[in-house]
Write an enzyme that holds these catalytic residues in place. Structure first.
Site, PDB file in Angstrom:
ATOM      1  N   GLU A  62      31.645  94.702  35.004  1.00 29.08           N
ATOM      2  CA  GLU A  62      31.461  95.507  36.352  1.00 29.08           C
ATOM      3  C   GLU A  62      30.336  95.965  37.142  1.00 29.08           C
ATOM      4  O   GLU A  62      29.885  96.078  38.446  1.00 29.08           O
ATOM      5  CB  GLU A  62      32.278  96.969  36.464  1.00 29.08           C
ATOM      6  N   PHE A 108      36.727 100.936  36.391  1.00 30.57           N
ATOM      7  CA  PHE A 108      35.753 100.284  35.928  1.00 30.57           C
ATOM      8  C   PHE A 108      34.463 100.400  37.310  1.00 30.57           C
ATOM      9  O   PHE A 108      33.248  99.939  37.384  1.00 30.57           O
ATOM     10  CB  PHE A 108      35.639  99.054  35.259  1.00 30.57           C
TER      11      PHE A 108
END
Lengths: 332, 291
Positions: A70, A95
């Site tokens: 991410e 995330f």
């Protein structure tokens, strides 16, 4: 004042249509991608479950799956934006923006790159996956960043419009979506503008509201049910839909505070730093009125059905009614 | 191959870039000296020979991109840019001061020609990867099969060995290989130091070359102070990349072995100079040594 908003005609029927807000992401991205070849979509191994799989199928050359990474997701998006693209970076909100906040701060906001962050699975309504996947802090994390626009649409149709409008503005944007199917509140012709809040329920013409409810995201539906039920009992409630948490529509909030003189905020998020905080910040310096906050009070979620969880964390219709009754008593 | 006269000229320029950056740091009273000095030769090679750019039109659409990932060494970039004509050399004395375009770590919006704001380590390569993917989309090279379209713009990413500690860097390394980014050249300043000490003690990263190779990058090593060798290497790589089909291309890592604070013998090799600036007296001594 008398704008026609054309909500879903079946809104108060027991068989109201339901759809995931992620479906709105999917439809919005296809339209945005068709309208503008600069639109590119990135995901971190969550294409289908965040609603970007259709874009991948239709525009594979403009779709990038970065794998389970991410931090890379948003920094690559920043690089794409600096080279003239309009990137949408999509993952679960825990995330994205949970894990990659500093990258969003530095490479997107500080760098002033018009990346659009899509964070799905907002709120305890994620359900069975449990607290690790139920994002309750994303609005706080995004709202605090200079230049970031924060959108929290109430249903699939509004989400579609939020995506399309986001693609048109030269600014970083955060768009929060839910996991489960939620009631369709609006219609294709309900007006939507970034930065504009709208009254979705009001007493009959000429009657002043006793309480204002300010709600965001799919929990707006609960607020609307409350308003309808109370109006049948002679209590006058106005409901304001906040689909843009930042920049906040201060005029709409002040107008409602002046009229009702007591407010309840409703959000599927921590009380700290979310919509309620934003409303309180606005009113504290301009026109303080009593406020009750519906949301999660400094806790994590857990596994369960969305209905069980909404009940456990006191965000149901019943809880909102209690808050309305309480805030009325606090009026001067 | 670059000719010797040109190399001699470039060496003179890099000497001037060093002198200017030492003065600027002394005037500022804080900043990062070792990495800035050790990258002066490579910045000279880039700004005065390799980069396709226009100092009078920093946002020229067809420019190559230079992404400085380890933003703390920005004084060398500012000095190179000033000597290349982006802004007056005299402006270097505003470094790190209130109202200056030369922020302590680079802020893109303050100074045209800076491709990205940087400072927090480990995210420059990802941004360079994003720019390179955009280039692949625009030239039709992304997912192209056997159609040899030329690389139009090269994305250079300058980074440090200490920065390889950051996980974000390796996320970008993986994606660059997956995307076959033949238009990306990462230049890693292997000076062997980071703030707390020598990289071999703080967080060993050797062998950097083996790591990048195992991630499916094309890797070369070079003396970061040999301007001729560096330029010849980059030109050789660019020719080689252009001659293969897009699906066969790989991102390129050039590991540049450098000496921290190169050019000032008294400071060379010492990690203590990573994050401090010289006093005015120290600067005067150093500049005298550079003639």
């Amino acid at each position: 004042m008398h704008e026609i908003i054309n909500l879903n005609e079946n809104l108060f029927e027991t068989d109201v249509e339901k759809e995931t807000t992620r479906k709105g992401v999917s439809e919005g991205l296809l339209l945005a991608g068709q309208a503008d070849p600069r639109v590119v979509v990135l995901t971190a191994d969550l294409a289908d479950s965040t609603g970007v799989g259709e874009f991948r199928n239709k525009f594979p050359e403009r779709f990038i799956d970065v794998g389970v990474a991410e931090q890379n997701l948003v920094t690559v998006a920043s690089g794409l934006a600096s080279a003239g693209k309009i990137p949408f970076a999509s993952s679960y909100a825990v995330f994205n923006p949970g894990r990659n906040w500093e990258q969003i701060r530095t490479t997107i906001c500080y760098n002033n790159q018009p990346v659009k962050i899509i964070g799905s699975h907002g709120g305890v309504t994620v359900g069975a996956d449990g607290a690790s996947h139920q994002m309750l802090e994303d609005v706080a994390l995004m709202r605090v960043l200079p230049r970031m626009i924060v959108l929290s649409p109430c249903d699939a149709i509004e989400t579609k419009k939020a995506i399309i409008e986001s693609a048109k503005i030269e600014s970083p944007v955060y768009i929060r979506t839910d996991r489960d199917k939620t009631p369709i509140i609006t219609s294709q012709v309900t007006p939507f503008e970034i930065g504009k809040a709208r009254i979705f329920f009001k007493p009959k013409v000429g009657i002043r509201a006793d309480v204002g409810i300010i709600a965001t995201g799919p929990l707006l539906y609960e607020a609307l049910l409350v308003a309808k039920e109370l109006s049948e009992k002679g209590k006058n409630v106005k409901v304001l839909n906040i689909s843009t948490i930042k920049p906040l529509d201060r005029d709409a909030i002040l107008l409602l505070a002046h009229e009702a003189k007591a407010l309840v905020t409703v959000e599927n998020h921590q009380i700290a730093g979310g919509l309620g905080s934003a409303v309180a910040e606005c009113l504290a310096t301009e026109y303080p009125v009593p406020i009750e906050f519906i949301g999660v009070h400094d806790a994590f979620g857990q596994s369960g059905t969305p209905a069980e969880l909404i009940k456990h964390y006191s965000m149901t219709k019943k809880d909102i009614i209690q808050a309305v009754n309480k805030v009325v008593l606090r009026k001067n | 191959m670059i000719n010797e006269d040109r190399v001699t000229e470039l060496k003179k320029i890099s000497n001037e870039i060093r002198k200017s950056l030492i003065s600027a740091l002394a005037e500022a009273g804080s900043g990062h000296t070792a990495g800035a000095l050790d990258m002066a030769d490579i910045f000279t090679a880039l700004y005065f020979h390799l980069l396709k750019h226009n100092p009078k039109d920093p946002l020229w659409a067809d420019r190559d991109r230079l992404v400085l990932s380890n933003g703390h060494i920005c004084t060398v970039q500012y000095s190179a840019m000033a000597h290349a004509g982006y802004f007056p050399v005299s402006e270097l004395k505003t470094l790190r001061k209130f109202g200056s375009r030369l922020q302590g770590h680079p802020w893109r919006e303050f100074l045209p020609g800076i491709e990205t704001s940087s400072g927090p380590l480990g995210s420059g390569l990802s941004q360079a990867v994003g720019m390179a993917i955009a280039g692949q989309i625009d030239t039709g090279n992304r997912r192209a099969i056997s159609s040899r379209r030329p690389v139009q713009k090269t994305i250079y990413c300058l980074m440090s060995d200490g920065e390889l500690n950051e996980g974000n860097t390796w996320e970008a390394v993986m994606l660059a290989a997956k995307e076959k980014l033949g238009n990306l050249i990462a230049i890693i300043d292997k000076n062997g130091i980071q703030i707390d000490g020598f990289t071999k003690d703080i967080m060993p990263t050797d062998s950097i070359a083996d790591k990048f190779r195992s991630f499916n990058w094309y890797v070369e090593e070079v003396d970061g102070h040999d301007i001729k060798a560096f330029i010849d290497l980059v030109e050789k790589i660019k020719t080689a990349v252009a001659s293969v089909a897009p699906e066969m291309r790989k991102p390129v890592a050039i590991i540049a072995k450098t000496i921290p604070s190169k050019g000032v013998p008294e400071w060379e090799g010492k990690y203590e100079w990573h994050g401090k600036a010289p006093t005015k007296a120290e600067a005067e001594m150093a500049i005298k040594g550079l003639k």
